[in-house]
Enzyme design. Structure first.
Site, PDB file in Angstrom:
ATOM      1  N   LYS A 246       2.817  10.829   7.557  1.00  0.00           N
ATOM      2  CA  LYS A 246       2.158  10.437   8.823  1.00  0.00           C
ATOM      3  C   LYS A 246       2.792  11.077  10.052  1.00  0.00           C
ATOM      4  O   LYS A 246       2.493  12.208  10.388  1.00  0.00           O
ATOM      5  CB  LYS A 246       2.146   8.912   8.934  1.00  0.00           C
ATOM      6  CG  LYS A 246       1.249   8.258   7.865  1.00  0.00           C
ATOM      7  CD  LYS A 246       0.958   6.824   8.219  1.00  0.00           C
ATOM      8  CE  LYS A 246       0.278   6.066   7.119  1.00  0.00           C
ATOM      9  NZ  LYS A 246      -1.165   6.076   7.161  1.00  0.00           N
TER      10      LYS A 246
ATOM     11  N   ASP B 219       9.470   2.941   1.298  1.00  0.00           N
ATOM     12  CA  ASP B 219       8.307   3.708   1.745  1.00  0.00           C
ATOM     13  C   ASP B 219       8.201   3.554   3.255  1.00  0.00           C
ATOM     14  O   ASP B 219       7.686   2.546   3.762  1.00  0.00           O
ATOM     15  CB  ASP B 219       7.050   3.198   1.031  1.00  0.00           C
ATOM     16  CG  ASP B 219       5.808   3.981   1.457  1.00  0.00           C
ATOM     17  OD1 ASP B 219       5.885   4.725   2.449  1.00  0.00           O
ATOM     18  OD2 ASP B 219       4.768   3.833   0.794  1.00  0.00           O
TER      19      ASP B 219
ATOM     20  N   PHE C 142       0.863  -1.182   0.000  1.00  0.00           N
ATOM     21  CA  PHE C 142       0.000   0.000   0.000  1.00  0.00           C
ATOM     22  C   PHE C 142       0.896   1.228   0.000  1.00  0.00           C
ATOM     23  O   PHE C 142       1.673   1.441   0.932  1.00  0.00           O
ATOM     24  CB  PHE C 142      -0.921   0.026   1.223  1.00  0.00           C
ATOM     25  CG  PHE C 142      -1.932   1.142   1.144  1.00  0.00           C
ATOM     26  CD1 PHE C 142      -3.150   0.940   0.515  1.00  0.00           C
ATOM     27  CD2 PHE C 142      -1.656   2.400   1.649  1.00  0.00           C
ATOM     28  CE1 PHE C 142      -4.082   1.985   0.410  1.00  0.00           C
ATOM     29  CE2 PHE C 142      -2.576   3.444   1.550  1.00  0.00           C
ATOM     30  CZ  PHE C 142      -3.797   3.227   0.925  1.00  0.00           C
TER      31      PHE C 142
HETATM   32  N1  PLP Z   1       2.601   4.600   2.089  1.00  0.00           N
HETATM   33  C1  PLP Z   1       2.316   3.815   3.148  1.00  0.00           C
HETATM   34  C2  PLP Z   1       3.280   2.752   3.556  1.00  0.00           C
HETATM   35  C3  PLP Z   1       1.117   3.967   3.840  1.00  0.00           C
HETATM   36  O1  PLP Z   1       0.834   3.177   4.869  1.00  0.00           O
HETATM   37  C4  PLP Z   1       0.232   4.988   3.413  1.00  0.00           C
HETATM   38  C5  PLP Z   1      -1.053   5.185   4.102  1.00  0.00           C
HETATM   39  O2  PLP Z   1      -1.507   4.409   4.888  1.00  0.00           O
HETATM   40  C6  PLP Z   1       0.569   5.782   2.320  1.00  0.00           C
HETATM   41  C7  PLP Z   1       1.773   5.560   1.683  1.00  0.00           C
HETATM   42  C8  PLP Z   1      -0.352   6.849   1.820  1.00  0.00           C
HETATM   43  O3  PLP Z   1      -0.378   7.904   2.715  1.00  0.00           O
HETATM   44  P1  PLP Z   1      -1.546   9.004   2.619  1.00  0.00           P
HETATM   45  O4  PLP Z   1      -2.793   8.353   3.085  1.00  0.00           O
HETATM   46  O5  PLP Z   1      -1.060  10.103   3.538  1.00  0.00           O
HETATM   47  O6  PLP Z   1      -1.604   9.456   1.211  1.00  0.00           O
END
Ligand code: PLP
Length: 462
Positions: free
Chosen positions: A272, A243, A157
């Site tokens: 986050k 990520d 994700f």
């Molecule tokens: N990358 C990871 C690993 C995530 O867990 C998330 C969201 O849960 C995102 C990217 C996307 O973040 P956002 O919801 O702030 O766009």
């Protein structure tokens, strides 16, 4: 409608703050997302939380709740941390958005990120969310390597914008938006042979991966996977994008999850926790070499920009958050509290067959429930029972926790059969004990899906 009638009909902030639960439900349904409103109402999750401090939130009747969802990992210091609010107050007279100059707050934040980041990661680009940081990372990889392809993992994700969605793993979220970015190829999480097969094709700009998969259901890769990925990407001239949007800034027990394997990526995505639970802040950080190839020199300096990214208040929040996480050694606290929590959950797993697995690193923890696949009930219901348990069991337990024990949790986005536990890093042992006891009591009383479903659906009509 006349201007005067519009003006008198506007809710404004005061109007918004005076809405009660029923009024909010009605307006949310009418003007925001009716389907989501119904789901939240069915589980009793559509409460009116009017105050929040640390790990606690309070509803309009003054009831106190423990927040173990933690803003999907965006509350490292809990709700409304005074240090972050003070930092924002300190910059309140500065211009928040003034793109025609260099910002001392951006410069200092990039400096501090480089100081805490592993290896030679140095240049930062600031944005406003996790998905935006992934978009920035994908573009950076293409511009830096001149290649187009991306390799990503099943279950991954990375966000829901087009690029981020293209390298994510759940078909349900992707299908309605096809065709997505061409050149994105999926491998099983943890499979180095599959990664090498893709990289060998020579067209790959980057391999993007979460060091611990969050939304897939909190999945920890086999030992050596990240190190192997580092070696392979280097060998085949692709970048390694880690990520760390969910895992970064202490969540897994070290400042960054890649440090568990001593791996330094070419590009790291953050968001986050970086905003300290108050401001939306995203960042992508990379090496001088990658930056120079993509955006070095005058003609390329404006290739990727953002109007709001790096605003003064956002940077102030991030600067204070990093200082708190470092100063209070919160990664170590996450490691200790996480180990304690996991130990307690493992005891529950031994006791209750409804729990298939518990796993995690630091305070990123998942409980996977049994799916009923292949059981007599499942066969008799033509597979409906296992489908229902996989989609709803974690939500039903979350509903019981909320309605009867005032504990907020949720399931993981790419695997609804897994309940996520992601409290602030400042959590106390007694609060972990309370949640363990609540889970123990729920599972003792409801040993199967139907008992839980009946009771949860009764419970929400509060
Ligand atoms: N990358 C990871 C690993 C995530 O867990 C998330 C969201 O849960 C995102 C990217 C996307 O973040 P956002 O919801 O702030 O766009």
């Amino acid at each position: 409608m006349s201007d005067q009638r519009i003006a008198s009909g506007l809710k404004g902030v005061r109007g918004a703050l005076s809405l009660d639960r029923a009024q909010t439900r009605e307006l949310y349904s009418l003007y925001v997302n009716p389907g989501l409103s119904r789901i939240l109402a069915a589980l009793g999750f559509d409460r009116n939380f009017v105050r929040a401090k640390g790990v606690f939130v309070y509803d309009e009747e003054g009831a106190e709740y423990l927040d173990f969802l933690g803003g999907y990992g965006s509350l490292p210091l809990g709700h409304n941390p005074p240090e972050v609010l003070e930092a924002i107050e300190m910059v309140k007279e500065r211009p928040t958005f003034l793109q025609a100059t260099t910002s001392p707050l951006q410069a200092a934040l990039a400096h501090d990120l480089a100081l805490i980041a592993p290896g030679d990661l140095r240049h930062s680009f600031f944005c406003n969310s996790g998905a935006e940081s992934v978009e920035a990372a994908l573009k950076l990889a293409r511009a830096s390597t001149g290649r187009q392809g991306f390799v990503h993992c099943s279950g991954a994700f990375h966000g829901k914008t087009f690029g981020a969605l293209s390298v994510s793993g759940r078909e349900k979220y992707k299908r309605p938006f096809a065709p997505l970015l061409p050149g994105a190829r999926e491998i099983p999480f943890g499979d180095l042979d599959a990664l090498e097969t893709e990289l060998r094709k020579g067209d790959c700009a980057a391999f993007i991966v979460e060091p611990v998969q969050g939304e897939a259901g909190v999945i920890i890769p086999p030992a050596g996977f990240l190190k192997g990925a580092r070696d392979l990407t280097r060998r085949y001239g692709a970048l390694l994008i880690l990520d760390e949007v969910q895992t970064g800034l202490g969540r897994t027990g070290l400042m960054f999850a890649c440090q568990h394997e001593d791996v330094v990526p070419d590009v790291m995505c953050l968001a986050k926790a970086l905003g300290g639970g108050v401001m939306p802040v995203g960042a992508v950080i990379t090496t001088e070499e990658v930056w120079d190839r993509a955006y070095g020199g005058l003609s390329k300096a404006l290739l990727h920009t953002s109007t709001f990214g790096g605003g003064s208040r956002a940077c102030a929040a991030a600067l204070a958050t990093i200082q708190e996480i470092v100063g209070r050694d919160l990664p170590r606290r996450a490691a200790e509290m996480g180990a304690y929590f996991l130990q307690g959950l493992k005891r529950l797993k031994e006791k209750y067959p409804l729990i298939r697995d518990v796993r995690g690193k630091g305070l990123l923890i998942g409980i996977e429930f049994e799916s009923s696949a292949g059981s007599l009930g499942d066969i008799l219901s033509f597979g409906m029972l296992s489908k229902a348990t996989e989609e709803y069991l974690a939500s039903l337990v979350a509903g019981k926790l909320l309605n009867e024990y005032r504990v907020i949790t949720a399931y993981t986005l790419n695997n609804p059969n897994v309940m996520r536990l992601e409290p602030p890093l400042t959590i106390e042992k007694s609060q972990v004990d309370y949640v363990l006891k609540a889970l123990d009591e729920i599972l003792e009383m409801h040993r199967g899906f139907f008992s839980l479903a009946r009771s949860a659906l009764k419970g929400y009509k509060r």
